[in-house]
Every structure is written in structure tokens, then in C-alpha cells.
Scaffold this active site. Structure first.
Site, PDB file in Angstrom:
ATOM      1  CG  HIS A  38       7.675 -42.138   7.310  1.00  0.00           C
ATOM      2  ND1 HIS A  38       7.305 -43.294   7.941  1.00  0.00           N
ATOM      3  CD2 HIS A  38       6.922 -42.054   6.181  1.00  0.00           C
ATOM      4  CE1 HIS A  38       6.371 -43.898   7.215  1.00  0.00           C
ATOM      5  NE2 HIS A  38       6.123 -43.165   6.152  1.00  0.00           N
ATOM      6  CB  CYS A  43      14.255 -35.002   1.735  1.00  0.00           C
ATOM      7  SG  CYS A  43      15.948 -35.100   1.135  1.00  0.00           S
ATOM      8  CE  LYS A  52      18.867 -37.580  -6.289  1.00  0.00           C
ATOM      9  NZ  LYS A  52      17.437 -37.701  -6.065  1.00  0.00           N
ATOM     10  CB  ILE A 200      10.094 -35.011  -9.416  1.00  0.00           C
ATOM     11  CG1 ILE A 200      10.486 -34.411  -8.054  1.00  0.00           C
ATOM     12  CG2 ILE A 200       9.289 -36.293  -9.209  1.00  0.00           C
ATOM     13  CD1 ILE A 200       9.302 -33.957  -7.211  1.00  0.00           C
ATOM     14  CB  ALA A 285       6.661 -35.427 -12.372  1.00  0.00           C
ATOM     15  CB  ALA A 335      16.736 -31.439   0.837  1.00  0.00           C
ATOM     16  CG  HIS A 461      46.241 -33.664 -15.290  1.00  0.00           C
ATOM     17  ND1 HIS A 461      45.314 -33.550 -16.311  1.00  0.00           N
ATOM     18  CD2 HIS A 461      47.175 -34.568 -15.713  1.00  0.00           C
ATOM     19  CE1 HIS A 461      45.680 -34.335 -17.304  1.00  0.00           C
ATOM     20  NE2 HIS A 461      46.805 -34.971 -16.979  1.00  0.00           N
TER      21      HIS A 461
END
Length: 482
Positions: A38, A43, A52, A200, A285, A335, A461
Site C-alpha cells: 500500500h 503509518c 487517530k 501503540i 503491543a 514517522a 490569552h
């Protein structure tokens, strides 16, 4: 031979590979990139981006479940449609995958579809992939080249990394998952054990927790997210446990017993005691390892170390004309590190002046769990180990007006300065949107900004960023809003 001979061939189209290809083309080099699965690599297709998207769904769920605290009424219980959540994530990935294909075409970079093998210096043979794609959703783009022999003066290996498997606890795609399976569950499990609390592991633990899953995290080291500053790690752990996550540190999964649709993890603590935890699924993981196999590295005598290709500060291997960048070239396996490493490599190849090796001490790290964690530079412990005389500043989210208004008033920013020179040595954050805030300190470190520069900078601010200045002021006994 004109169609098969290039100035630069890059093996792998992940963030490091495709960004390097674009920079090479910008510099006038005839460039090709080889990809077997791919465009965009892990990533874009299975890591940074789609996770995400999942975490955004989790964030929306968390906000909805606390709507009442914002004066809003939500009738009934908020529920998640797993198929739709996954479909959105995969759609985001597919959109960006197409974007990489467009960038290759725009920059006149040839895409060679297949698996590359180094046969001799300056030459590769591209054949059919030795294994099928994880998910055959992205076919070879139109106009790509295929199997054959290709030559280039410079060849850059950017083949990335894959999940590491522990002996006896190998992922099976059903009960024991890697991030591939965790990314696209067919149904939401009721309970889960996550083995490893790096970025992860903790991101998936956070996602599934938000989705209503009973999550237990098992970590070998004393702290979760063990690469982070000790104080930040402990702060994050308290927030995660407050959300309902179970965390067992200084422990390991020594054995897994499988049933028809569940598994039992044998969790062994440092004192030798074993606790059995039965759950629907286990996510492994425990890190990643470089993709160095089947590349022909042995044929060329390329030096490797602990599963990664050994390089110098400019991506050079011990074989002339051969380079490596990104995860396959060693940690930190990020990444943005791969992208910058690739640009440094190709600019050095092109002979640009003033090309400097990447400073790994100034690479930010971000973990997108709830709460977010971000950092750059030395931890307090590392600074002390180096014999530095330091000043440490801290600032809590609960003293910041914007954080309180957002309903995100639990968090902390910590900065570390060299007492003598005022050099910013490290910055560490936990709380809402800190993955967006950390770049301010990264820029400051790269510009060799001192504490005086930061204290005289005007922050807008009301913003979360004001806490960055307040943490600096705190380090020098000048904090204003605390």
C-alpha cells in the site's frame, strides 16, 4: 535501459520513503519508488492515521458521555456502531493513500509495484510479493511499473517495521491481536488484555476503554509509557486508572491459554506470583522490529544490529551507494523521524551544502491516548544522570482558564533547564491537546532558545499554550497564575 535506470530508487513508500522520493524529485533526480502493498506504508494505512481516526471516535464518545457537565442533555445512552467506526477509519486511510499516489504522479516519480531484492550494488530485482497484503484494498495505481531488474546509483531502503511477537504468545488473528486486527474488529469485545504500554498499546487500550471494554494493561517496566518522564508517566497512570483502566506494572504475560472465543493470560509479577486474567481478546503491543528479511542484505554484506540496518548520520550503510532510513534503520521508530531522516539522506546525496545529521535528542514523541502525552528532550532522570545542574518548572491545567472552560482541567506541563546556561533540556506534557502544544518547545530547542527568550515571548490569552510560559516561569520562581 533508460526506463529501468534511475538516479535514486527507494524501497518502501511509507512516510520516510515517499517524502524522500518527493524531495529527490524536487532536487532534479530521476526517482523511482518500490512498493509491495500500500502506498503510504504502515503509518498511513495501519498506524498513525487510522488509529487517530479511531481515537477521534473515542473522543466523541467521551464528550457525549459527559454532555451533562456542559449543560447539555443527551437522551438515552450513547452507543458505538463498530462497523461504522471502523469504516470511517479505513475511509480516512484510503483517502490519504490516494493522495500519496497523486503526489507520486505530480512529482513524476515512477512507482514500481512488487517486492524488491538487492542483487548487487546499484541493482534490484522486483518480483511478486512473498506474502499477501494485510488487506488488499489498494490495488496498484495506474501507470505503475512491475517485475523486472532496475538499477540506480543510489538505493535507499525504507521498508519500515512490523509488530514483534513473543515466543509462545504469537498473534493468531483471532484471540491474540496485533494492531492490524485491533484496527478493524468485527465486533467489540467485552474484555481485553493489552500486553505492553508503549504508544501503540496505550492508544489501543484508551480507545477500547472509551468504547466500553473492560481493559487490563500489563507492562514489564515499573511505569506505563516507560520512555516518558517518571513524573508524567505516574500522572498519566492516575488519570487512566480514574477512567477505569486496570494497569499491572513490573509484570509480564508468561503464558496464554486459548478457549473457543476467549483467552486466559497468565500474568507473572516480579515477585514470581501468577495471576490469571480471562478476557475476550489480547493485544500484543510489545514493540516492533525492522523489515530486513528477504531484501538481499546478506548478499551485499550489509551490516545490521538487533534487527535494524546500521547507518551513519546521513543514512549511509557500510555498502557504497546503499542507504537506509526510518524504522528499518533503528529507533526512535516514528514517522516524523523517518521523514526528516530521509530528507537529510537525499540532500546529502544531492550534494547540498550545510546538511547536518539529525539530532535525535530533539525528536518529539506523542501518544494520543486520553490523556494525551507528549515530550521532547531529556527527562529529569536523564538530565541528572548526565550530571546536569537543572531547574525544573511545572504547571497544572487546573490553573489555566482555557483548560477549565474546555472541561479539561486535569493535566501538567513540566520543563527542564540547565541552571547555568538557561538551555531548555526537555519538555514533558500530559493532558488535553498536548500533542499539538509540544511543537512550541521543539522549535525553541532547535533555535537554542533560553529561558529568557521564552519568558519574554507573548503567548495569546486564553489558550492552553499559556501554560508553557507559566511552566518556564515556575522553573525560575516567577510563576504568575498559580
Amino acid at each position: 535501459m533508460a526506463d529501468t535506470n534511475y538516479d535514486v530508487i527507494i524501497i518502501g513508500s511509507g512516510p520516510g520513503g515517499y517524502v524522500t522520493a518527493i524531495r529527490a524529485a524536487q532536487l532534479g533526480l530521476k526517482t523511482a519508488i518500490v512498493e509491495r502493498e500500500h502506498l503510504g506504508g504502515i503509518c498511513l494505512n495501519w498506524g498513525c492515521i487510522p488509529t487517530k481516526a479511531l481515537l477521534r471516535s473515542a473522543e466523541m464518545m467521551d464528550h457525549a458521555n459527559h454532555a451533562k457537565s456542559f449543560g447539555l442533555k443527551l437522551e438515552g445512552k450513547m452507543t458505538a456502531d463498530v462497523k461504522d467506526v471502523v469504516a470511517r477509519s479505513r475511509g480516512v486511510s484510503a483517502r490519504l493513500n490516494g493522495g500519496v499516489g497523486f503526489l507520486m504522479k505530480k512529482n513524476k516519480i515512477d512507482v514500481i509495484w512488487g517486492e524488491a531484492k538487492l542483487t548487487k550494488p546499484g541493482e534490484i530485482v522486483v518480483g511478486k510479493p512473498s506474502k499477501p497484503a494485510v488487506e488488499p484494498q489498494h490495488p496498484a495505481p495506474k501507470g505503475t511499473k512491475g517485475e523486472g531488474t532496475y538499477t540506480a546509483k543510489h538505493i535507499i531502503v525504507a521498508t519500515g517495521a512490523r509488530p514483534r511477537a513473543l515466543p509462545g504468545i504469537e498473534p493468531d488473528g483471532k484471540l491474540i491481536w496485533t494492531y492490524f486486527e485491533a484496527m478493524k474488529p468485527e465486533k467489540m469485545p467485552k474484555s481485553m488484555v493489552v500486553m505492553g504500554s508503549g504508544a501503540i498499546g496505550i492508544e489501543f487500550a484508551s480507545f477500547y476503554l472509551s468504547m466500553g471494554v473492560d481493559v487490563t494493561v500489563v507492562e514489564l517496566m515499573p511505569n506505563v509509557m516507560p520512555v516518558e518522564d517518571d513524573e508524567i508517566s505516574k500522572f498519566a497512570r492516575k488519570m487512566l486508572e480514574k477512567r477505569g483502566m486496570k494497569i499491572i506494572t513490573e509484570a509480564k504475560v508468561s503464558k496464554v491459554d486459548k478457549a473457543a472465543d476467549s483467552m486466559t493470560a497468565h500474568v507473572e509479577t516480579k515477585d514470581g506470583k501468577v495471576q490469571q486474567i480471562t478476557a475476550d481478546r489480547l493485544i500484543s503491543a510489545v514493540g516492533v522490529q525492522g523489515n530486513i528479511e528477504n531484501l538481499g542484505l546478506e548478499t551485499l554484506g550489509v551490516k545490521t544490529d538487533r534487527g535494524c540496518i546500521v547507518i551513519d548520520g546521513y543514512g549511509k550503510t557500510n555498502v557504497p551507494g546503499l542507504y537506509a532510513i526510518g524504522d528499518v534503520a533503528g529507533p526512535p521508530m516514528l514517522a516524523h523521524k523517518a521523514e526528516h531522516e530521509g530528507v537529510v539522506c537525499i540532500e546529502k546525496i544531492a550534494g547540498l551544502p550545510n546538511v547536518h545529521p539529525m539530532d535525535k535528542g530533539k525528536i518529539p514523541g506523542c501518544t494520543y491516548c486520553n490523556p494525551q502525552v507528549a515530550s521532547v528532550g531529556l527527562t529529569e532522570a536523564k538530565a541528572k544522570e548526565q550530571g546536569r545542574d537543572i531547574r525544573v518548572g511545572r504547571y497544572q491545567f487546573n490553573a489555566n482558564g482555557k483548560a477549565i472552560a474546555l472541561g479539561e482541567d486535569t493535566g501538567m506541563i513540566k520543563v527542564i533547564f540547565d541552571k547555568k546556561s538557561g538551555e531548555l533540556l526537555g519538555a514533558h506534557m500530559v493532558g488535553a491537546e498536548v500533542t499539538e502544544l509540544i511543537q512550541g518547545f521543539v522549535v525553541a530547542m532547535n533555535l537554542e532558545t533560553t529561558e529568557e527568550d521564552l519568558m519574554h515571548t507573548i503567548f495569546p490569552h486564553p489558550t492552553l499554550s499559556e501554560m508553557m510560559k507559566e511552566s518556564v516561569l515556575d522553573a525560575y520562581g516567577r510563576v504568575l497564575n498559580a
